[in-house]
Design an enzyme around this catalytic site. Structure first.
Site, PDB file in Angstrom:
ATOM      1  N   CYS A  51      -6.064   9.186   8.581  1.00 14.85           N
ATOM      2  CA  CYS A  51      -6.806   7.933   8.727  1.00 14.85           C
ATOM      3  C   CYS A  51      -5.774   6.834   8.507  1.00 14.85           C
ATOM      4  CB  CYS A  51      -7.933   7.829   7.706  1.00 14.85           C
ATOM      5  SG  CYS A  51      -8.770   6.224   7.752  1.00 14.85           S
ATOM      6  N   CYS A  83      -7.184   3.699   6.457  1.00 12.58           N
ATOM      7  CA  CYS A  83      -7.560   3.759   5.038  1.00 12.58           C
ATOM      8  C   CYS A  83      -7.536   5.189   4.528  1.00 12.58           C
ATOM      9  CB  CYS A  83      -8.916   3.106   4.805  1.00 12.58           C
ATOM     10  SG  CYS A  83      -9.272   2.921   3.046  1.00 12.58           S
ATOM     11  N   SER A  84      -8.708   5.829   4.458  1.00  8.88           N
ATOM     12  CA  SER A  84      -8.759   7.122   3.776  1.00  8.88           C
ATOM     13  C   SER A  84      -9.920   7.990   4.237  1.00  8.88           C
ATOM     14  CB  SER A  84      -8.869   6.886   2.271  1.00  8.88           C
ATOM     15  OG  SER A  84      -9.973   6.035   2.003  1.00  8.88           O
ATOM     16  N   CYS A  85     -10.428   7.783   5.456  1.00  8.43           N
ATOM     17  CA  CYS A  85     -11.567   8.571   5.938  1.00  8.43           C
ATOM     18  C   CYS A  85     -11.227  10.057   5.908  1.00  8.43           C
ATOM     19  CB  CYS A  85     -11.943   8.144   7.351  1.00  8.43           C
ATOM     20  SG  CYS A  85     -12.538   6.444   7.412  1.00  8.43           S
TER      21      CYS A  85
END
Lengths: 219, 229
Positions: B134, B137-139
């Site tokens: 991702c 961000c951090s999906c």
């Protein structure tokens, strides 16, 4: 926004620090921060996209300096004040204003499992015509919105092929700013590594990026 | 409590922000030997103060916080994903459903829920290797892998996975031949990606549970292969 969070393709970020058997949380404050962020969303004063945008609005130098959960903490402090759930004075003092009413938390301990089990899908069960077809060549728009977007900079202006249609989802660029859900199709678009990065990239490799209708134009 | 050191820029866009004094970063309260998790000394205090304020205002239930933390520390994690992978290895019709509609297939095993609602499973083969990132961000597919590790959320991984996937994989100890096609999946929307690794040779006699024990979190993100031992 062209923020530092949009870092696909950047150089100079250093080596990946892989760690075996790392804990889920390194400290209790990380765990409490994670959980407060999740549960405060239940007040529906903001949505997932506005919450992501809250992280992106952290000033760039601070964004790079902060650990992951320090960003979450900063985002939550920002959102509770912006939404009016907490006053700036309360945040500074750590105490409710004298005489302020006490609310009832929307999610109790016994509801956590069912709330998580249900999940929250931004998929929308509405009929919206797809603007693009599987196999179609498309160009990611060259757009530079100052608000929230999920169109990464490294893809803008590049040509790819629609690999699959995931169906209809709400649109983060409007939803993050409380301007409506604007449901539309999301596709997985395949970009060759050479289209994105030039001739030094492997001729075999590709990057698949999820794109909303509004991010694309026919190529 | 110390004042929050940083305010968010006004929305939309990176407008002016009122920066207060940035609190010095120290390692004073650092309870884990992990250089990139440097903790400013007042973070613990800031979090405690915020929690006590939210609890006193009735905005959050501390027992619900406990329950949520307990869930992600002890119940939801990569063992869920490993069972999904093992089932796909032994049950071709399940595998077919998993690849066609990941979200509903994992619900058959009881792994629906937050951040797994719209799961897409991508299959590794001798000629194709998949890698998930991702960049924004951090999906990450929480319901089958739990919360993402620090490296997955870090700038080095997010910046390089799309431009230099083979270099990233070498850093993880996986040197792919040029003949293998690498597909990188950037989780920019609400689809969540899980890699179905190749079943290693020499595991023909293992049952589903023993197979699941071989499957690692890293293999399901695509930075490793599953090995028979």
């Amino acid at each position: 926004m062209n923020g530092v969070h949009d870092m696909g393709g950047m150089h100079g970020m250093g080596l990946i620090e892989h760690e075996s058997n790392e804990p889920v949380f390194y400290a209790r404050w990380e765990a409490r921060t994670f959980a407060m962020n999740c549960l405060m969303g239940a007040w529906r004063k903001w949505n997932l996209d506005a919450s992501r945008h809250g992280i992106e609005r952290i000033p760039a130098a601070e964004y790079l300096r902060m650990s992951y959960y320090e960003k979450w903490l900063t985002r939550l402090e920002g959102l509770v004040v912006e939404s009016g759930l907490v006053t700036p004075a309360e945040l500074t003092s750590g105490r409710p204003l004298p005489g302020s009413a006490r609310a009832i938390p929307p999610v109790g301990a016994e509801q956590v499992a069912t709330t998580l089990g249900r999940g929250v899908s931004p998929r929308r069960d509405v009929t919206v015509a797809a603007k693009f077809q599987m196999g179609q060549r498309v160009r990611a728009r060259n757009a530079n919105p100052t608000g929230h977007t999920r169109l990464p900079r490294y893809a803008r202006g590049k040509v790819g092929t629609v690999d699959r249609d995931h169906g209809v989802f709400l649109f983060p660029d409007t939803n993050a700013h409380f301007l409506g859900e604007k449901p539309q199709h999301v596709y997985s678009v395949r970009f060759t590594a050479r289209e994105l990065w030039g001739s030094q990239a492997s001729p075999r490799d590709s990057v698949y990026i999820d794109m909303w209708d509004d991010y694309l134009e026919p190529a | 409590m110390p004042a929050p050191p940083v305010e968010l820029a006004t929305s939309p866009g990176p407008g002016p922000f009122a920066s207060r004094d940035i609190i010095a970063t120290t390692m004073a309260e650092h309870d884990h030997d992990h250089a990139h998790q440097a903790v400013p000394s007042d973070l613990t205090l800031r979090v405690k103060a915020l929690e006590s304020l939210l609890v006193e205002k009735g905005l959050v239930d501390p027992a619900a916080l406990d329950a949520l933390i307990e869930t992600y520390e002890h119940k939801v994690g990569p063992r869920n994903g490993a069972r999904v992978v093992a089932r796909a290895w032994v049950d071709p019709t399940f595998k077919q459903r998993l690849l066609a509609e990941g979200g509903s297939a994992i619900r058959e095993l009881g792994y629906g829920g937050a951040q797994g609602e719209n799961l897409v499973v991508v299959e590794n083969t001798p000629g194709v290797h998949n890698l998930v990132v991702c960049t924004l961000c951090s999906c990450y597919p929480w319901s089958v892998l739990g919360l993402p590790p620090v490296w997955y959320k870090s700038a080095p991984y997010r910046s390089r996975a799309v431009i230099d996937p083979r270099g990233v994989l070498r850093e993880f100890g996986l040197d792919l031949p040029e003949s293998v096609e690498v597909r990188v999946w950037d989780s920019t929307a609400e689809l969540r990606y899980l890699v179905l690794p190749e079943r290693p040779g020499g595991t023909e006699n293992l049952d589903e549970e023993a197979l699941a024990a071989l499957v690692t979190r890293d293999a399901m993100v695509g930075v490793a292969k599953v090995t028979a031992s």
